[in-house]
Design an enzyme around this catalytic site. Structure first.
Site, PDB file in Angstrom:
ATOM      1  N   HIS A 113       0.846  -1.205   0.000  1.00  0.00           N
ATOM      2  CA  HIS A 113       0.000   0.000   0.000  1.00  0.00           C
ATOM      3  C   HIS A 113       0.880   1.254   0.000  1.00  0.00           C
ATOM      4  O   HIS A 113       2.058   1.191   0.320  1.00  0.00           O
ATOM      5  CB  HIS A 113      -0.912   0.041   1.239  1.00  0.00           C
ATOM      6  CG  HIS A 113      -2.134  -0.825   1.107  1.00  0.00           C
ATOM      7  ND1 HIS A 113      -2.118  -2.155   1.439  1.00  0.00           N
ATOM      8  CD2 HIS A 113      -3.388  -0.548   0.670  1.00  0.00           C
ATOM      9  CE1 HIS A 113      -3.319  -2.672   1.217  1.00  0.00           C
ATOM     10  NE2 HIS A 113      -4.113  -1.722   0.747  1.00  0.00           N
TER      11      HIS A 113
ATOM     12  N   LYS B 208      -0.569   4.945   4.580  1.00  0.00           N
ATOM     13  CA  LYS B 208      -1.436   3.991   5.299  1.00  0.00           C
ATOM     14  C   LYS B 208      -0.940   3.788   6.729  1.00  0.00           C
ATOM     15  O   LYS B 208       0.252   3.601   6.947  1.00  0.00           O
ATOM     16  CB  LYS B 208      -1.493   2.658   4.540  1.00  0.00           C
ATOM     17  CG  LYS B 208      -2.494   1.680   5.146  1.00  0.00           C
ATOM     18  CD  LYS B 208      -2.855   0.560   4.190  1.00  0.00           C
ATOM     19  CE  LYS B 208      -3.803  -0.445   4.825  1.00  0.00           C
ATOM     20  NZ  LYS B 208      -5.097   0.152   5.194  1.00  0.00           N
TER      21      LYS B 208
END
Ligand code: NAD
Length: 278
Positions: free
Chosen positions: A162, A166
């Site tokens: 990600h 995040k």
């Protein structure tokens, strides 16, 4: 059959997902944006929600207090929340006895926080999914099927990547994938998950499910579940290339929730495949 209309509120409207959700509401027929909320003190408070998403003026000014909206009975039917676990739980608390419906996309809840959310669903219709994409919902079903067929002879490892903003790891989707595989293999993810390896770890426990996390750049979300046996390996991979895939799924869930009684639902219910995926 024509779809009934839905009045939708977005909590976390200024976030990466919030802006996409505003766009997804605007592009869907029979759907209106009725409220947009973000944290007190944010620069967007008081501005037209279209400033966050682009497009035509909505006449909806971004607010910072969901309770204030509840005073008007017609304010919204369903609120879609992509924020942080403590914010999502505070929202559920504010909505107690309000008759509202909630779609939660936030990830990173502790088991105790999930219990609180599950209790809230006894009196309120809630859809809660770690991933609102159709592809991941189908992947969860494929993962169960593969685990059933391959059994304990194949090592299972889950690799996810990600973007660098995040805040939780492993991703909610990776955990949902881990639970799907563990359930199919009659294992308890709480005891068999290995979240990190460093130093002299010893040989791999064949009943473990390993996780590896990558955080880099602007990766929207990539997940691979690897089943490695002797002489072969199977990989099931999902790659999200546009956050709109999550946003469209969540708004679809908000529409679907309009006809449901109190209870806790996920994307398999929304897609009508809940019975075929367990
Ligand atoms: P983000 O940080 O860009 O956005 C979060 C927003 O919530 C921010 O605008 C923040 O100001 C707002 N917020 C904070 N406190 C608030 C409060 N008290 N009231 C109202 N708003 C408040 O994060 P993001 O990338 O949009 O992700 C949000 C969550 O959604 C994360 O948990 C992420 O993992 C999850 N997510 C889920 C899916 C899915 O399909 N389920 C997909 C993508 C992201």
């Amino acid at each position: 059959m024509s779809e009934t209309s839905a009045k939708i509120a977005i909590n976390g409207a200024a976030g990466r997902m919030g802006r996409q959700l505003l766009t997804a509401v605007a592009e869907r027929a029979n759907t209106t944006i009725s409220a947009a909320i973000d944290a007190p003190g944010q620069a967007c408070i008081g501005v037209d929600s279209s400033v966050l998403s682009g497009g035509e003026s909505t006449g909806v000014l971004v607010g910072d207090n969901v309770k204030a909206l509840l005073a008007s009975k017609d304010s919204f039917d369903t609120i879609v929340d992509f924020t942080r676990p403590e914010v999502s739980l505070a929202l559920l608390d504010s909505l107690k006895d309000s008759g509202k419906r909630v779609v939660i996309g936030t990830t990173g809840f502790t088991p105790a926080q999930i219990e609180t959310l599950t209790r809230a669903a006894e009196t309120m219709p809630i859809v809660f999914a770690a991933n609102y994409s159709i592809g991941v919902t189908v992947a969860l079903s494929l993962l169960r099927q593969a685990a059933h067929a391959l059994g304990d002879d194949y090592d299972v490892e889950i690799i996810e990547a990600h973007h660098h903003h995040k805040v939780d790891a492993p991703s909610g989707t990776a955990l949902a994938m881990g639970h799907a595989v563990a359930d199919a293999l009659n294992r308890d993810l709480e005891t068999c998950a290995v979240y990190a390896r460093e130093g002299i770890t010893g040989a791999r426990d064949p009943k473990s499910i390993g996780f590896a996390t990558v955080r880099a750049g602007d990766i929207i979300g990539e997940h691979t579940v690897l089943y490695a046996g002797n002489g072969e390996r199977l990989e099931i991979t999902h790659k999200a290339t546009d956050r709109m895939t999550f946003a469209r799924g969540a708004i679809r869930a908000a529409h679907w929730l309009g006809a449901q009684p109190a209870g806790l639902y996920d994307m398999t219910h929304v897609l009508g495949i809940a019975d075929s995926t367990t």
